[in-house]
Write a protein that holds these residues in place. Sequence first.
Motif, PDB file in Angstrom:
ATOM      1  N   GLY A  44       1.034  -1.223   0.209  1.00  0.00           N
ATOM      2  CA  GLY A  44      -0.072   0.104  -0.169  1.00  0.00           C
ATOM      3  C   GLY A  44       1.142   0.989   0.055  1.00  0.00           C
ATOM      4  O   GLY A  44       0.844   2.154  -0.470  1.00  0.00           O
ATOM      5  N   SER A  53       2.857   1.768  -3.476  1.00  0.00           N
ATOM      6  CA  SER A  53       1.818   1.615  -3.996  1.00  0.00           C
ATOM      7  C   SER A  53       1.610   4.148  -4.575  1.00  0.00           C
ATOM      8  O   SER A  53       1.133   4.910  -5.088  1.00  0.00           O
ATOM      9  CB  SER A  53       0.660   1.529  -4.570  1.00  0.00           C
ATOM     10  N   GLY A  90       2.315   6.740  -6.403  1.00  0.00           N
ATOM     11  CA  GLY A  90       1.070   7.440  -6.999  1.00  0.00           C
ATOM     12  C   GLY A  90       1.395   9.266  -6.639  1.00  0.00           C
ATOM     13  O   GLY A  90       1.113   9.668  -7.314  1.00  0.00           O
ATOM     14  N   PHE A  97      -1.858   2.365 -13.980  1.00  0.00           N
ATOM     15  CA  PHE A  97      -3.040   2.567 -13.014  1.00  0.00           C
ATOM     16  C   PHE A  97      -3.530   1.698 -12.696  1.00  0.00           C
ATOM     17  O   PHE A  97      -3.973   0.704 -12.083  1.00  0.00           O
ATOM     18  CB  PHE A  97      -3.457   3.564 -12.764  1.00  0.00           C
ATOM     19  N   LEU A 133      -3.297  -1.390 -10.129  1.00  0.00           N
ATOM     20  CA  LEU A 133      -4.114  -1.341  -8.827  1.00  0.00           C
ATOM     21  C   LEU A 133      -4.740  -2.445  -8.934  1.00  0.00           C
ATOM     22  O   LEU A 133      -6.115  -3.647  -8.340  1.00  0.00           O
ATOM     23  CB  LEU A 133      -5.253  -0.135  -9.220  1.00  0.00           C
ATOM     24  N   GLN A 182      -4.957  -5.574  -6.570  1.00  0.00           N
ATOM     25  CA  GLN A 182      -6.369  -6.451  -5.817  1.00  0.00           C
ATOM     26  C   GLN A 182      -6.452  -8.074  -5.881  1.00  0.00           C
ATOM     27  O   GLN A 182      -7.193  -8.240  -4.910  1.00  0.00           O
ATOM     28  CB  GLN A 182      -7.489  -5.164  -6.691  1.00  0.00           C
TER      29      GLN A 182
END
Length: 316
Positions: free
Chosen positions: A238, A241, A245, A272, A276, A280
């Motif tokens: 996280g 990421s 970003g 992206f 992502l 996920q």
Amino acid sequence: MKKPLLSVVITVYNEEENIKPLLEATYEALKEIDYEVLLVEDGATDNTVAEVKKYANDRTKLIIFNKNYGQTTALAAGIDMAQGIYIATMDGDLQNDPTDIPGMLKKAMDEEWDVVAGKRANRKDGFVLRKFPSKIANYIIRHSTKVYLNDYGCSLRVYKAEIAQNMGLYGELHRFIPVLAKLEGASMTEVDVKHHPRIHGTSKYGLSRTFKVMADLILMLFFQKYFQRPIHIFGTLGLLSFGVGVLINLYLLVLKIFGEDIWGRPILLLGFIFLLGGIQLITTGIIAEIIIRTYFESQEKKTYKIKSVYQGAVKE
């Protein structure tokens, strides 16, 4: 009732031509041992059940599934029902040799090993479809899990019952049984065992299993390293990421300040989506696995349904 010293769990699926020689060889190899044999018939579509009933002795149980669940579930059912102090597992295709079991059992008892794993010293399988993919898988599993066995694909193993019955076999994790045993704190060793070419029936394995093994390896690494502290992996991903970003947004901000149009850049959108989406999918898979384990273990449910159990008769 007095427990036998050894329970031998054999998984069979469409092995009708192998049943008679398999049982004869097993009974002969174990004649000096207090044993029981549990054959788990995994939804066969041939005459496997009839052949077992014809040749089973009074120390043999046949566990009949109502459909095909796969080798891992079949092993789990046999191990759950085993009464022995030690449990041996092997395939029903005659490629494993039951004459190796007494020596493996003696080594486990004399040297107090929790697991004695077989290593096929002279494997009788095709190189391209079986040996080569297996070598690659064994190397990857060995060095990523730090459980240093040479042959993860050999089903012939001897366990202390308390280890085998607490491993939690689900999905298709039978190749990773040594890793699961290690998570239980088991001590283990490896010995050379005999391996025979398949004479009857067809192999249920192929190159397509490689992808399943790699997927299961991700799960095993998660259990080894992050099961009790999942925030270490999810938090790290996280933050990584989020950091990427922030950098992208700062870069776009600089471009915007200098008057460039930043809207709708395909590479940005594609990046992206892949980033992502990948996170996920992996996260969802691991969470789903934990939910499944919680569902079954908290309610003491099984991942299989047994249609019937047959007890072999005393031979005259």
